[in-house]
Design a protein around this motif. Sequence first.
Motif, short mmCIF file in Angstrom:
data_model
loop_
_atom_site.label_atom_id
_atom_site.label_comp_id
_atom_site.label_asym_id
_atom_site.label_seq_id
_atom_site.Cartn_x
_atom_site.Cartn_y
_atom_site.Cartn_z
N ALA A 55 -7.23 -1.19 -0.92
CA ALA A 55 -6.30 -1.51 0.18
C ALA A 55 -5.89 -2.98 0.17
O ALA A 55 -5.11 -3.42 1.02
CB ALA A 55 -6.92 -1.15 1.52
N GLY A 56 -6.44 -3.78 -0.76
CA GLY A 56 -6.06 -5.18 -0.88
C GLY A 56 -6.93 -6.13 -0.07
O GLY A 56 -6.65 -7.33 -0.01
N MET A 57 -8.01 -5.66 0.54
CA MET A 57 -8.88 -6.52 1.34
C MET A 57 -9.90 -7.21 0.43
O MET A 57 -10.48 -6.58 -0.45
CB MET A 57 -9.61 -5.70 2.40
CG MET A 57 -10.49 -6.55 3.30
SD MET A 57 -11.26 -5.60 4.63
CE MET A 57 -9.82 -5.17 5.59
N ALA A 58 -10.11 -8.50 0.68
CA ALA A 58 -11.11 -9.25 -0.08
C ALA A 58 -12.49 -8.68 0.22
O ALA A 58 -12.80 -8.32 1.36
CB ALA A 58 -11.06 -10.73 0.29
N ALA A 59 -13.34 -8.61 -0.82
CA ALA A 59 -14.70 -8.10 -0.67
C ALA A 59 -15.63 -8.93 -1.56
O ALA A 59 -15.26 -9.30 -2.68
CB ALA A 59 -14.78 -6.63 -1.05
N LEU A 60 -16.82 -9.22 -1.06
CA LEU A 60 -17.79 -10.01 -1.80
C LEU A 60 -19.16 -9.38 -1.66
O LEU A 60 -19.66 -9.19 -0.55
CB LEU A 60 -17.82 -11.44 -1.27
CG LEU A 60 -18.76 -12.40 -2.00
CD1 LEU A 60 -18.23 -12.69 -3.40
CD2 LEU A 60 -18.93 -13.68 -1.21
N ASN A 61 -19.77 -9.04 -2.80
CA ASN A 61 -21.15 -8.58 -2.83
C ASN A 61 -22.03 -9.77 -3.14
O ASN A 61 -21.72 -10.56 -4.04
CB ASN A 61 -21.34 -7.51 -3.89
CG ASN A 61 -20.57 -6.24 -3.58
OD1 ASN A 61 -20.32 -5.93 -2.43
ND2 ASN A 61 -20.21 -5.51 -4.60
N LEU A 65 -16.37 -8.73 4.01
CA LEU A 65 -14.98 -8.31 3.79
C LEU A 65 -14.03 -9.29 4.45
O LEU A 65 -14.41 -10.03 5.36
CB LEU A 65 -14.76 -6.91 4.37
CG LEU A 65 -15.60 -5.79 3.76
CD1 LEU A 65 -15.39 -4.49 4.54
CD2 LEU A 65 -15.26 -5.58 2.30
N GLY A 66 -12.80 -9.29 4.00
CA GLY A 66 -11.73 -10.07 4.63
C GLY A 66 -11.94 -11.57 4.53
O GLY A 66 -12.40 -12.09 3.52
N ASP A 67 -11.62 -12.27 5.64
CA ASP A 67 -11.74 -13.73 5.68
C ASP A 67 -13.17 -14.20 5.45
O ASP A 67 -13.39 -15.24 4.82
CB ASP A 67 -11.26 -14.27 7.04
CG ASP A 67 -9.76 -14.13 7.23
OD1 ASP A 67 -9.05 -13.97 6.23
OD2 ASP A 67 -9.32 -14.20 8.39
#
Length: 100
Positions: free
Chosen positions: A23-29, A56-58
Amino acid sequence: MSRNTVVLSGALIGRDALRHTPAGMAALNFRIGHASQQVEAGGARSVNLEIDAVALGDVAEKLSRMPMQGEYSFEGFLALRSRQSRLPVLHVNSFELNRG
């Protein structure tokens, strides 16, 4: 309403590259390492743990630019890693680098 709120201090001990969901949302593991002394049944207990986390997101975008060194405070909730896994992951909604 049921509660599922986690506040955890710790260090960033691992971090994947910032990615984006379909969906284009930033994600960081990333992975958090925690060490502390806790009281249990009236006695002192040393606690050392590592837990996988996701933002997620910002929050993901900001955390991807933060230094690995330092002590952080993370706030979020626990959820299962996936439908096939029973392992928890901390979903981080906010964080701050502890100054001190």
